[in-house]
Design a protein around this motif. Sequence first.
Motif, PDB file in Angstrom:
ATOM      1  N   UNK A  36       0.820  -1.217   0.000  1.00  9.80           N
ATOM      2  CA  UNK A  36       0.000   0.000   0.000  1.00  9.80           C
ATOM      3  C   UNK A  36       0.848   1.258   0.000  1.00  9.80           C
ATOM      4  N   UNK A  37       1.887   1.289   0.827  1.00  3.86           N
ATOM      5  CA  UNK A  37       2.632   2.524   1.037  1.00  3.86           C
ATOM      6  C   UNK A  37       4.024   2.524   0.424  1.00  3.86           C
ATOM      7  N   UNK A  38       4.438   1.437  -0.175  1.00  2.00           N
ATOM      8  CA  UNK A  38       5.798   1.181  -0.642  1.00  2.00           C
ATOM      9  C   UNK A  38       6.683   0.867   0.559  1.00  2.00           C
ATOM     10  N   UNK A  39       7.771   0.176   0.300  1.00  2.48           N
ATOM     11  CA  UNK A  39       8.670  -0.249   1.372  1.00  2.48           C
ATOM     12  C   UNK A  39       9.186   0.946   2.166  1.00  2.48           C
ATOM     13  N   UNK A  40       9.506   2.015   1.471  1.00  2.24           N
ATOM     14  CA  UNK A  40      10.119   3.176   2.110  1.00  2.24           C
ATOM     15  C   UNK A  40       9.159   3.886   3.060  1.00  2.24           C
ATOM     16  N   UNK A  41       7.881   3.958   2.689  1.00  2.00           N
ATOM     17  CA  UNK A  41       6.916   4.693   3.515  1.00  2.00           C
ATOM     18  C   UNK A  41       6.232   3.818   4.568  1.00  2.00           C
ATOM     19  N   UNK A  42       6.238   2.507   4.365  1.00  3.62           N
ATOM     20  CA  UNK A  42       5.530   1.610   5.285  1.00  3.62           C
ATOM     21  C   UNK A  42       6.085   1.726   6.710  1.00  3.62           C
ATOM     22  N   UNK A  43       7.386   1.919   6.827  1.00  3.45           N
ATOM     23  CA  UNK A  43       8.000   2.047   8.146  1.00  3.45           C
ATOM     24  C   UNK A  43       7.444   3.254   8.883  1.00  3.45           C
ATOM     25  N   UNK A  44       7.324   4.371   8.201  1.00  4.47           N
ATOM     26  CA  UNK A  44       6.883   5.599   8.850  1.00  4.47           C
ATOM     27  C   UNK A  44       5.399   5.561   9.206  1.00  4.47           C
ATOM     28  N   UNK A  45       4.613   4.939   8.349  1.00  2.00           N
ATOM     29  CA  UNK A  45       3.196   4.769   8.685  1.00  2.00           C
ATOM     30  C   UNK A  45       3.065   3.871   9.911  1.00  2.00           C
ATOM     31  N   UNK A  46       3.859   2.813   9.952  1.00  2.00           N
ATOM     32  CA  UNK A  46       3.825   1.888  11.097  1.00  2.00           C
ATOM     33  C   UNK A  46       4.233   2.606  12.388  1.00  2.00           C
TER      34      UNK A  46
END
Length: 406
Positions: free
Chosen positions: A58-68
């Motif tokens: 959903x958010x791409x690998x790079x953005x998934x961390x920050x959403x989490x």
Amino acid sequence: MEKTIKDYLVDALDDLSSENLKKFKSKLCDRKVEPRVRRGNVEKLDYTMELADLLINTFTTRSAVHVTMEILTAIGCNQVAEDLKRDTESDGSAPQPQVQNNSVTAPQPEVQDSAVPAPQRSAAVATTPPGSYDQPDTSAALIPSSLEFKQAILREQGQKIYPVLDKAARKRLALLINNVEFDHEDMKRNGAQRDEENMEKLLRGLGYDVVKRTNLSGQEMDEAIKSFAGRKEHAESDSTFVVIMSHGKRDAILGVHYGVNNPNDVLPVDSIYSHLNSENCPALINKPKVILIQACRGGENGKVWVADSEPDQLWNMESDVWEHKEKDFISLLSCTPDTKSYRHKLNGSLFIGFLVEVFNANANKDDIEELFRQVMRRFEEFGMLKQMVCKDRTTLLKLFYLFPGL
């Protein structure tokens, strides 16, 4: 083995109690910032690994961390968020997020698939407010057809369906061309990498070996299609897909060297059909040829002159073996003439997103023309950005079922 971002996400989710994991899922579904996650897709996940996949898709690998990290902090799991931040920063994989009002935001959709000259490109950025529309959902898996359905539809429709070769014997090929990097830096098609990933995954799920080419000039695209049309595997195939993603104008696709000083670096759309027609690609005669083009279409309007010259003499011809020069094609273009095609800087184009979403859900039971109609209806329901895909030069004589998995 070195850990990946997905591994770190799974570790963080595994550290949550059952109650906090429920809170995490609920908070994820409640996010109002695009891209949003559908509650139904989250509730059916049983494992943290599946949840990590959903976050990355959903958010791409790079953005998934920050959403989490954002959600972990919101539900009071500050230590887990800090551990995730420490692990990913030490790994060097996670960039700094864009923060607005204490929430992570994704870049807005942009229009960059048109033939707008590079100096004017900045005027074509969409300003759609976040949370105001339902973006494509490409996270679901491709649903396979059942053998019972295939046998039933073949009994009912018989000769009205294009023959599908046995999975063990056929050699299906698909060509995927994706132009991302252009000579003019501000023509870069951000988000097109996600389109490539989604499209390749879909094509492989449908049973096609994918020939991939990236960042081609107009001439190189022409040569790639010509070479693809000559592949010997087509003789043992029952169909093919050709997918081209780039900037474009009404009847041409732009090469990566296109610009004010090089306006002829284009691939005429006609060339695609010419290379794959009955004359130049006899191995695909009587077999469905699916053309998908993600590019804007600008230029002239839809008027056309019709010549009233004397018709060709068709009478008293001797009978002979012949084939229609152009037959068994079906094409879906990302927009109608003179309109733009929208693409998100991270999540890719609406066209590829909606197409993958529809095929994943319904290719197991619907023929391709019905699937294309569903993609068109998806754009009609979307409403916020005025874009409508369209079929072009369709010459299918029969129903084309993909029967994924069979």
